[in-house]
Design an enzyme around this catalytic site. Structure first.
Site, PDB file in Angstrom:
ATOM      1  CB  THR A 203      -5.824  11.069  47.617  1.00 25.10           C
ATOM      2  OG1 THR A 203      -4.782  11.199  46.649  1.00 25.10           O
ATOM      3  CG2 THR A 203      -5.858  12.317  48.488  1.00 25.10           C
ATOM      4  CD  GLU A 420     -20.368  -1.357  15.215  1.00 27.36           C
ATOM      5  OE1 GLU A 420     -20.147  -2.139  16.163  1.00 27.36           O
ATOM      6  OE2 GLU A 420     -19.547  -0.486  14.852  1.00 27.36           O
ATOM      7  CG  HIS A 423     -17.366  -5.919  15.628  1.00 27.59           C
ATOM      8  ND1 HIS A 423     -16.088  -6.367  15.459  1.00 27.59           N
ATOM      9  CD2 HIS A 423     -17.369  -4.632  15.194  1.00 27.59           C
ATOM     10  CE1 HIS A 423     -15.333  -5.398  14.939  1.00 27.59           C
ATOM     11  NE2 HIS A 423     -16.102  -4.331  14.771  1.00 27.59           N
TER      12      HIS A 423
END
Length: 615
Positions: A203, A420, A423
């Site tokens: 837009t 954690e 990871h």
């Protein structure tokens, strides 16, 4: 005759009428005298009255001879009985007529005005606020019209979409010189469709085209055409194009075109949506009927091009599709420069670092990020916006709001810390995986008890099988850490498991990365620009035996990769214990602290085990 001349004639007419009225009133005041009724009877007895005219409320007449320079008189009558009694007592008296005009107004005019007011109100509600003409104006276009001074948007305000701006530059050249642009026989495309994910600036780009060209900009949403009454939308389409032709050169911008241009016969029950289909048919006929050389350009935007009617996209209607995609790293830097003009920045701020942390962010996301960082700096009473404010803003957007008041028992907190760090350590042990930026066990959002943020080193557009397996290994690292340390599994890895399963299924069913199943794509996902969501599979063209083989292959991928993550953490158990204990103490580990733990990792051991699994 122009409007000024008409106004002058009316002024003259009113002035002449006023002069005539004033003259009549002056003449009456000079020749006619208002006298009491008692004086009238005295004149009558003395024979000084020549003629009398008796009305219902007053008596008028003329004197036989002028009295005090007056030739006529006017008096208000009184009842004969009362007049006789007053004459006997010698009292001067006169009559008075009650003024009943106000009562007449209330009893006749006021009810009529109330009725007219109610009628006008109902017509406005039915016709969209067009007053007495509301019912007739229901088919008028609701487009918002912006002139050049209202738009105030140029290409300088749009960043990160250089290719799209280049495509639209010739539209600007055409609007500035519609006649000269076709000197070589070329014609301007009738319609240009801006396609891209939400928030990428479609837009804004359309308004910038109008601002650069300096032409009227008719902006309307596709949903504003569709109404309850059949035929209203088609009438609004006709009116919109007619207004644009009269104001040419001009731009018509239809936002959310999919609300109007959805493919006919798709998803409709018997009978369909007659109003929407008639509106679409009218739009198609307008696209066929108008001449681009008139100086009218139709721009539209959608984030769901796959559901548009094929008749809209054929040559001669929407001739050109311009992709407005999520910005790359360079584009994100340009967008951040635009939005950071209004805030006070710290001297240590590097736009490249922020762009590296915002992979996948759209232009709207980056604008929101800058605003959030400024709000955080304001909240802490800072004088400038620092890199820490931007980092906290990114965490707030990606992971959610911090929930420091959420009470977690010590055992769950310990499980989250090891999860954690699982990871993080697997990610740091694997080559080519996105760098870990921060690890935290502070609860965020609705259900996140902790989070690990990775920072991509560069924009990626394709991934190899080994990289996909590494990505799954990082996702399974938290689950592997829980299994290694506590010898059990928890529900905290549910989201990781779902994402890992989705990647593994895509490897097997879509990318042909399983040796036994071969290089065959068994499932196709519905194409969509709404990224960030799992693909929606809509076809199944394989047997039950193949489905069983696919399920077995997915399980095998997850088993192998989970074993890889477990072996990496086992080889680095001491680093896992030390980092998890440190995380429990400080709750958040930043990039510098993570580098210190990464230096202690037994990377060679992890890589040799991974290579053995790959072989």
């Amino acid at each position: 005759m122009n409007r000024g001349a008409q106004i002058n004639i009316w002024y003259i007419f009113v002035a002449v009428l006023g002069i005539v009225l004033i003259r009549d009133l002056w003449i009456q005041s000079q020749t006619i005298e208002a006298i009491p009724y008692s004086q009238f009877e005295t004149y009558l007895e003395d024979g000084l009255i020549d003629e009398v005219t008796i009305g219902s409320t007053r008596i008028t007449g003329t004197f036989a001879e002028p009295q005090d320079g007056k030739t006529g008189f006017v008096a208000t009558p009184v009842a004969p009985e009362l007049a006789q009694r007053l004459n006997d007592t010698g009292v001067t008296y006169t009559g008075a007529v009650e003024n009943t005009w106000f009562t007449t107004l209330l009893s006749w005019v006021l009810p009529a005005l109330i009725f007219v007011g109610i009628w006008v109100l109902l017509i406005r509600r039915m016709g969209g606020g067009a007053g007495m003409g509301g019912m007739l104006a229901i088919g008028k276009s609701k487009a918002k019209v912006y002139v050049e001074s209202d738009t105030k948007v140029t290409f300088a305000d749009v960043a990160g979409v250089d290719e799209a701006k280049t495509e639209l530059q010739e539209v600007i050249d055409f609007l500035k010189d519609p006649k000269g642009y076709g000197s070589l026989g070329a014609r301007m495309p009738k319609g240009i469709l801006l396609v891209g994910p939400p928030g990428t600036g479609k837009t804004l780009l359309a308004r910038a085209v109008a601002g650069e060209a300096g032409v009227p900009f008719y902006s309307i949403s596709g949903s504003e055409f569709v109404e309850m009454f059949v035929g209203v939308g088609a009438a609004r389409v006709r009116d919109l194009f007619e207004q644009a032709r009269q104001a040419a050169p001009a731009i018509i911008f239809i936002d959310e075109l999919d609300a109007l241009g959805r493919a006919r016969g798709v998803g409709n029950m018997q009978g369909g949506n007659d109003e929407r289909e008639q509106t679409l048919n009218q739009l198609l006929s307008e696209l066929d009927g108008f001449d681009p050389s008139d100086g009218v350009v139709l721009l539209s935007a959608t984030n769901r091009p796959e559901i548009l009617d094929p008749a809209l996209l054929r040559a001669g209607r929407f001739d050109r599709q311009v992709l407005v995609d999520r910005p790359d790293r360079k584009g994100r830097v340009q967008i951040l420069k635009v939005h950071m003009k209004k805030i006070v920045l710290g001297s240590d701020l590097e736009l490249e670092d922020i762009a590296a942390l915002t992979t996948g962010f759209s232009g709207a996301d980056l604008a929101n990020l800058v605003n959030e960082a400024a709000l955080l700096a304001t909240r802490r009473r800072g004088e400038v916006v620092t890199m820490e404010d931007f980092t906290n803003a990114i965490e707030r957007i990606v992971a959610g709001l911090e929930k420091r008041n959420r009470l977690i028992n010590p055992r769950e907190r310990k499980i989250v810390a090891y999860h954690e760090m699982g990871h993080a350590l697997v990610s740091m042990a694997l080559p080519g995986v996105d760098e870990v930026h921060k690890v935290s066990i502070i609860p965020r959002g609705i259900g996140a008890l902790g989070y690990t943020i990775q920072r991509p080193t560069e924009d990626r557009f394709l991934m190899t099988e080994a990289e996909l397996r590494d990505k799954i290994a990082v996702l399974m690292g938290g689950r592997a850490a829980e299994k290694l340390v506590f010898d059990h599994l928890s529900t905290g890895a549910a989201d990781d498991l779902a994402r890992a399963t989705d990647i593994a299924r895509s490897m097997v069913a879509r990318y042909g990365m399983d040796a036994d199943l071969g290089s065959v794509s068994y499932e196709t996902s519905q194409s969509s620009f709404l990224e960030g969501q799992p693909p929606r599979y809509i076809e199944r063209s394989y047997s039950e035996a193949t489905a069983e083989a696919m399920d077995a292959a997915v399980r095998e991928v997850l088993r192998e990769v989970s074993q890889r993550a477990l072996e990496i953490l086992t080889a680095n158990r001491d680093v896992l214990e030390a980092s998890a204990c440190r995380l429990l103490e400080v709750e958040t580990l930043d990039e510098a602290a993570l580098r210190a733990f990464a230096a202690e990792l037994n990377v060679e051991s992890g890589q040799s085990k991974m290579m053995a699994i790959n072989e």
